[in-house]
Design an enzyme around this catalytic site. Structure first.
Site, PDB file in Angstrom:
ATOM      1  N   CYS B 413       0.412  -1.345   0.356  1.00 13.99           N
ATOM      2  CA  CYS B 413       0.047  -0.304   0.126  1.00 13.99           C
ATOM      3  C   CYS B 413       0.782   1.510  -0.372  1.00 13.99           C
ATOM      4  O   CYS B 413       0.646   2.229  -0.785  1.00 13.99           O
ATOM      5  CB  CYS B 413      -1.240  -0.118   0.886  1.00 13.99           C
ATOM      6  SG  CYS B 413       0.049  -0.467   2.899  1.00 13.99           S
ATOM      7  N   HIS B 457      -1.862   0.791   7.221  1.00 16.70           N
ATOM      8  CA  HIS B 457      -1.782   0.821   6.588  1.00 16.70           C
ATOM      9  C   HIS B 457      -1.626   2.329   5.637  1.00 16.70           C
ATOM     10  O   HIS B 457      -1.636   3.252   6.565  1.00 16.70           O
ATOM     11  CB  HIS B 457      -3.733   0.595   5.487  1.00 16.70           C
ATOM     12  CG  HIS B 457      -3.915   0.843   3.828  1.00 16.70           C
ATOM     13  ND1 HIS B 457      -3.564   0.040   3.854  1.00 16.70           N
ATOM     14  CD2 HIS B 457      -4.966   0.971   3.751  1.00 16.70           C
ATOM     15  CE1 HIS B 457      -4.317   0.295   1.857  1.00 16.70           C
ATOM     16  NE2 HIS B 457      -5.165   1.418   2.471  1.00 16.70           N
ATOM     17  N   ASP B 473      -7.991   5.922  -1.939  1.00 14.12           N
ATOM     18  CA  ASP B 473      -6.587   4.757  -1.606  1.00 14.12           C
ATOM     19  C   ASP B 473      -6.623   4.203  -3.003  1.00 14.12           C
ATOM     20  O   ASP B 473      -7.121   3.447  -3.418  1.00 14.12           O
ATOM     21  CB  ASP B 473      -7.373   4.360  -0.825  1.00 14.12           C
ATOM     22  CG  ASP B 473      -6.983   3.123   0.149  1.00 14.12           C
ATOM     23  OD1 ASP B 473      -5.105   3.337  -0.689  1.00 14.12           O
ATOM     24  OD2 ASP B 473      -7.047   2.381   0.807  1.00 14.12           O
TER      25      ASP B 473
END
Lengths: 318, 669
Positions: B413, B457, B473
């Site tokens: 991520c 994250h 995201d």
């Protein structure tokens, strides 16, 4: 008769209660909160230090589980007080009949403890001179013999008896000082020296006893009468079922002595009493009738356990 | 008195070697968990001494004399010295206590020494809690403490081990009420933090101030708990579970750093929010940082909490302990405008942008110039091109972003978020990287979310003129399961590969037994953390206020009164007179006699119960059956061997129902 109520505050606060106990009583004593005292032992004080240490650790590190541990142990400390008290509470204590002893001997005193409750009393300690321990099961009665050595002749009051309990953790000591009104009779210590019995034809005794002493001619059997010497009982006949018969010797009539305090040899009072004591024992053992005369008591010649104890008691309390 | 000590030793050896064995076992068990906390050397030294003493129970000759004991003490001191810890501090203190305990074991000469060993063992138990505070450890310590107490019971009661353990357990149970009251009401004063007594905090895993794209993948393998969130109303769906952490604005191409701007004071109406809010309580585990993870975006912040200029929640108080925060967040919000400095900061680029990247941005942007279009294009690019989502991307030393975008195309991520922000900035739009946690496992039993390090994250935030800062995201484009389902931490740790939870949280029937058990356990653990470990002076004040106690005097008074009452109650219960069934039968029989006495039939002291019954029957034949029934029953209970409690009840009933009223009238006539 149980405990006498304590009448006023002054009596209640008397320091002697903690150590010597209350006034002596005869009957069984039930242990209640007035009779039981409790203080922390040295280990108990150490436990207090432990608690403070744990509290400090918990405080410095602000740790709740350390607090919890500390509080648990503190709570156990409190609960232990109750349990230690409970170890003695409700017991009924009594001192059983005990035999007279001679000075310097160990007196065996039976202590009867009854536990009317539904839980056992573990590792109970009974202290007189030494400490005896015992465990009394639930709803049970037990007799514990404790020994005490007494050197002085006389009628001795029984020392304060202490029941002690440190169970379960030994952090506290509960004790109950008990005084019983069951004095111990201590006869003088019998003299070791063997001095022949004194001649007895003095002091105007009308015994007409000029016969020789020591002859052992058997003269016949008679029906047993209380006071006859056990060694003269015809045991073989008794074993055959013929009843108790006493052997009589012709010399027996002749062997009558008189024990006089005034004529007893000895350097001091105690030695004389010891000597008299020895004679009484010996005379009784060899079946000689003996009269007894000390200042304040004059007993005509007689024989038997009762006579013997009267003489010895007189000696003890002289 | 050497004589009495010798006597005691003989007693210990022959009669009560089981006291020693019991004590040694308990002490061995209490030190055992420290094997995970302390230096192996010290623990090893302790257990050598321990074994030595244990052998000494069976073979007295192996016990050391004074000289050897002195040498062992010297060795212990040398060992402590070798640890370079001094005297203060948690590790140092614990080392000293354990070494002293080991040496004391070899020197048990009197009953007092036994007590000292037991007390030291209790101190060791307390030090264990300074390292770990789990339920498991607490239960373990309870058991060991029971056996330590049992040692003292064996010593004072001369009972067997089983009975001693039973009594110790009973003592503990009886101590429970007072201990609970003490725990709740004993005043907690926040101790000053004495630095010299604390060890330097061991570096904890977690997000850091400096962000590297790869740093989050390390966390992906950690199941360490970060915080728990308990919701009072609705629980947000997975797509709303963005727990905001540090925000990164500056970059040198490799590393990302938070904004260096002076802390912007947020105006009262810094947000315009809409929609429903989430109400929840966050229970943060102890941490090094002052960060508090809240759902995007929290409102109504009160000290010691504060919100930074980039909307990160901070705690100015102590975060080295577990903290609880009551929060409210709105998932829909508008942060408003940017000032010049902020605009400049959020479009900053490290060096000259490589032509390949410029070309990529131009290509993606096409003719549309709006930021929304570019966002769409970049996300589509990630989705449609051969990009991979992986925990272990290849190393990217030189120009990591360019390498990632154009060559390796495999990342976690952090890589996607940084690349995305970079591309937005190249196009001239303000964007930044936000890190935090996403998702969390929902515990149905306790109705809370549990967020672990593996949920860490990173995502991006783009400023849009009409919406303010807006979350984008990129991971949702490349790996939508990550957002929708969350991380399957167990599998991820086991395999080292990215794993997402398979189960859909909406379908409760699919939860298997293991997971159910785990959830129950975690729920218990949550309550444990909340009510036991984290019961601070604030919670105490809250609880007391709820009970109507507002000052410390009232609290202390309540404490004393409650303890006195509880102790008194326990005392009465402990020393209660046993109710004997036989006596109860006698009481009922006396009542029976009293009834008959009204009829003029008085039982003579010497008369037996049966004779009395016969006499009553002769006088009043109607009572014959009842009187004989009662008499037989009474005799059976009073003199019988086994007592049936039902018989007593029957007796009571029969005595009660014995009707003499009619006869009484006749009698009085």
């Amino acid at each position: 008769m149980f405990t006498q109520p304590i009448r006023n505050l002054k009596e209640r606060l008397q320091l002697s209660r903690f150590f010597k106990g209350e006034k002596p009583t005869k009957g069984p004593i039930e242990l209640n909160h007035r009779r039981i005292f409790i203080i922390p032992t040295l280990s108990g004080l150490g436990f207090g230090v432990l608690l403070l240490t744990l509290l400090l650790i918990a405080f410095v590190y602000n740790n709740n589980l350390a607090y919890l541990l500390c509080f648990f142990l503190a709570s156990i400390f409190v609960v232990t007080i109750l349990h230690t008290f409970r170890g003695l509470a409700g017991l009924k204590v009594q001192v059983g009949p005990h035999k007279p002893i001679f000075a310097g001997e160990l007196a065996a005193i039976p202590v009867i403890i009854e536990n009317p409750y539904h839980y056992p009393r573990l590792h109970l300690q009974i202290q007189l001179d030494q400490i005896e321990t015992c465990t009394i099961e639930a709803s049970c009665q037990q007799q514990i013999i404790i020994h005490t050595k007494i050197l002085q002749r006389g009628l001795h009051e029984l020392d304060t008896l202490r029941l002690i309990n440190t169970f379960p953790l030994g952090l506290f000591r509960a004790w109950s000082p008990l005084r019983f009104d069951t004095p111990i009779m201590v006869y003088p210590k019998p003299a070791k020296q063997l001095i022949p019995f004194p001649d007895t034809d003095s002091d105007g005794l009308q015994s007409g006893a000029h016969q020789k002493r020591g002859g052992e001619d058997f003269s016949g059997l008679h029906e047993y009468q209380p006071g006859d010497a056990p060694k003269h009982i015809h045991w073989k006949a008794f074993a055959k079922g013929q009843g108790l018969l006493t052997k009589h010797y012709s010399t027996q009539l002749a062997s009558e002595i008189y024990l006089h305090f005034a004529t007893t040899p000895g350097h001091n009072l105690e030695e004389r009493l010891s000597q008299l004591c020895r004679w009484v024992i010996d005379a009784e053992a060899s079946g000689i009738r003996y009269g007894f005369n000390i200042p304040g008591l004059n007993l005509p010649p007689s024989f038997g356990t009762l006579h013997r104890s009267r003489c010895l008691e007189a000696l003890a309390c002289f | 008195m050497p004589g009495s000590i010798g006597l005691f030793l003989i007693m210990l050896d022959h009669v009560h070697s089981n006291v020693l064995i019991f004590l040694l076992c308990s002490v061995g068990l209490i030190v055992l968990p420290h094997a995970w906390n302390l230096s192996n050397l010290i623990i090893g030294f302790f257990y050598i001494l321990w074994l030595w003493r244990l052998l000494g129970v069976y073979r007295k000759t192996v016990l050391p004399n004074r000289l050897i004991l002195f040498l062992a003490t010297l060795a212990g001191i040398a060992l402590l010295y070798s640890q370079h810890q001094g005297l203060l501090g948690l590790d140092a203190g614990t080392h000293i206590i354990i070494t002293a305990l080991g040496l004391k074991l070899l020197e048990i000469r009197s009953e007092r020494d036994l007590y000292l060993v037991v007390y030291l063992a209790f101190v060791v138990a307390a030090t264990l809690f300074l390292y770990q505070q789990s339920i498991g450890l607490a239960i373990y310590i309870v058991f060991v403490c029971v056996s330590l107490l049992a040692t003292l019971i064996i010593l004072n009661g001369r009972v067997t081990a089983t009975i001693a353990l039973k009594i110790a357990g009973l003592l503990l149970l009886q101590a429970l009420p007072v201990a609970t009251i003490l725990f709740l009401l004993f005043p907690r004063i926040e101790a000053p933090r004495w630095e010299f007594l604390q060890d330097k905090h061991k570096a904890k895993t977690g997000l850091s101030e400096i962000f590297e794209p790869g740093s989050i993948s390390d966390l992906g393998l950690s199941d360490e708990l970060v915080f728990r969130a308990k919701f009072t109303g609705a629980v947000p769906p997975p797509a709303h579970r963005y727990w905001r952490g540090p925000v990164y604005t500056y970059t040198n191409g490799k590393l990302w750093l938070p904004s260096t701007q002076k802390v912007k004071v947020l105006p009262q109406d810094y947000l315009s929010v809409s929609g429903a809010a989430y109400q929840y309580t966050v229970l943060m585990e102890p941490q090094d940082k002052e960060w508090v993870f809240a759902l995007e975006l929290p409102v109504g912040i009160r000290p010691p909490l504060r919100l930074t200029g980039d909307y990160q929640l901070m705690n100015d108080g102590n975060t080295h302990i577990r903290n609880e925060y009551v929060l409210r967040s709105y998932p829909t919000f508008n942060t408003g405008t940017l000032d010049n400095a902020e605009f400049k900061e959020n479009t900053q680029l490290p060096a000259k942008v490589s032509p390949k990247i410029t070309e990529l941005v131009t290509r993606l942007q096409g003719v549309e110039t709006s930021p929304e279009a570019l966002i769409r294009q970049i996300l589509t690019h990630f989705r449609t091109e051969a990009f991979y989502y992986t925990l272990r991307p290849p190393l990217m030393e030189q120009d990591p972003i360019e390498t990632f975008l154009l060559k390796t195309r495999a990342g976690f991520c952090g890589h996607y978020a940084t690349a995305f922000v970079y591309l937005m900035r190249v196009a001239g739009f303000p964007a930044r990287v936000v890190s935090g946690y996403q998702g969390g496992e929902y515990n149905k039993v306790g109705n809370f979310l549990e967020i672990r390090q593996a949920d860490a994250h990173a995502w991006a935030e783009v400023w849009l003129s009409d919406k303010g800062w807006t979350r984008v995201d990129p991971t949702a484009a490349i790996a939508p399961e990550r957002i929708e389902q969350g991380v399957n931490i167990d599998l991820q740790i086991a395999s080292g590969l990215v794993n997402f939870s398979r189960i859909n949280l909406g379908q409760s029937g699919m939860v298997n037994f293991y997971q159910q058990f785990r959830q129950v356990w975690q729920s218990v653990d949550y309550q444990w953390q909340r009510w036991v470990i984290n019961y601070t002076n604030e919670q105490q004040a809250d609880l007391l206020a709820a009970l109507g106690m507002f000052d410390i005097q009232t609290m202390l008074r309540a404490l004393f009164i409650l303890i006195t009452l509880l102790t008194l109650g326990l005392f009465i219960w402990l020393t209660r007179q046993p109710r004997q069934t036989k006596d109860a039968a006698l009481i009922w029989y006396e009542k029976f006699c009293a009834k008959l006495a009204k009829l003029g039939l008085i039982k003579a002291p010497a008369e037996t119960a049966t004779a009395f019954a016969d006499r009553v029957s002769k006088r009043y034949p109607t009572l014959n059956v009842a009187v004989h029934q009662i008499t037989v029953l009474f005799l059976k209970i009073r003199y019988g061997k086994d007592i049936d409690p039902n018989e007593l009840k029957l007796l009571a009933q029969r005595v009660k129902t014995l009707n003499i009223n009619q006869l009484l009238k006749k009698h009085s006539l």
